[in-house]
Design a protein around this motif. Sequence first.
Motif, short mmCIF file in Angstrom:
data_model
loop_
_atom_site.label_atom_id
_atom_site.label_comp_id
_atom_site.label_asym_id
_atom_site.label_seq_id
_atom_site.Cartn_x
_atom_site.Cartn_y
_atom_site.Cartn_z
N ALA A 4 1.01 -1.31 0.15
CA ALA A 4 -0.21 0.02 0.08
C ALA A 4 0.86 1.28 0.01
N VAL A 5 2.23 1.35 -0.18
CA VAL A 5 2.97 2.35 -0.46
C VAL A 5 2.33 3.12 -1.33
N THR A 6 2.49 4.61 -0.86
CA THR A 6 1.95 5.68 -2.11
C THR A 6 2.95 6.61 -2.38
N HIS A 7 4.00 6.67 -2.01
CA HIS A 7 5.13 7.68 -2.13
C HIS A 7 6.46 7.08 -1.97
N VAL A 8 7.26 6.97 -2.76
CA VAL A 8 8.78 6.67 -2.74
C VAL A 8 9.74 7.67 -2.90
N PHE A 9 10.74 7.79 -2.27
CA PHE A 9 11.84 8.87 -2.53
C PHE A 9 13.09 8.10 -2.50
N CYS A 10 13.92 8.05 -3.70
CA CYS A 10 15.09 7.22 -4.05
C CYS A 10 16.09 8.13 -4.52
N ALA A 11 17.32 8.31 -3.45
CA ALA A 11 18.35 9.04 -4.01
C ALA A 11 19.62 8.07 -4.57
N ALA A 26 11.03 -3.77 -9.13
CA ALA A 26 10.21 -3.86 -7.76
C ALA A 26 9.11 -2.77 -8.01
N TRP A 27 9.15 -1.56 -8.09
CA TRP A 27 8.26 -0.39 -8.31
C TRP A 27 7.35 -0.79 -9.13
N GLY A 28 7.21 -1.82 -10.04
CA GLY A 28 6.05 -2.11 -10.89
C GLY A 28 5.16 -2.62 -10.12
N THR A 29 5.47 -3.24 -8.82
CA THR A 29 4.38 -3.46 -7.75
C THR A 29 3.53 -2.37 -7.09
N LEU A 30 3.90 -1.32 -7.35
CA LEU A 30 3.14 -0.28 -6.68
C LEU A 30 1.80 0.02 -7.45
N GLU A 31 0.85 0.39 -6.57
CA GLU A 31 -0.67 0.64 -7.25
C GLU A 31 -0.65 1.86 -8.04
N PRO A 32 -1.33 1.93 -9.16
CA PRO A 32 -1.58 3.26 -9.91
C PRO A 32 -1.74 4.37 -9.22
N GLY A 33 -1.05 5.11 -9.71
CA GLY A 33 -1.27 6.61 -8.80
C GLY A 33 -0.22 6.85 -7.97
N ALA A 34 0.68 5.92 -7.40
CA ALA A 34 1.51 5.96 -6.57
C ALA A 34 2.80 6.76 -7.08
N ARG A 35 3.38 7.67 -6.38
CA ARG A 35 4.45 8.78 -6.99
C ARG A 35 5.77 8.12 -6.45
#
Length: 71
Positions: A4-11, A26-35
């Motif tokens: 259920a992650v909605t936001h990710v920050f990656c430096a 891995a981020w391909g598993t994020l729900e549509p609309g996630a940032r």
Amino acid sequence: DFGAVTHVFCAWTVFGSEVRGRLEEAWGTLEPGARVVTMAVPIQREGFERLGARSFLVPWGVEQAFLHRRC
């Protein structure tokens, strides 16, 4: 799985293309609309829309941050 992650920050400024590719997968598993915000390099994977970019002053100079939305 990012569940259920909605936001990710990656430096990922110093990550090689192999590591970036695994993160993008891995981020391909994020729900549509996630940032997702990445530093220095935008997401290259299909399924993400780049919404914009902005430059920031960081300890090593000026770096770009890219904002993406999972489609």
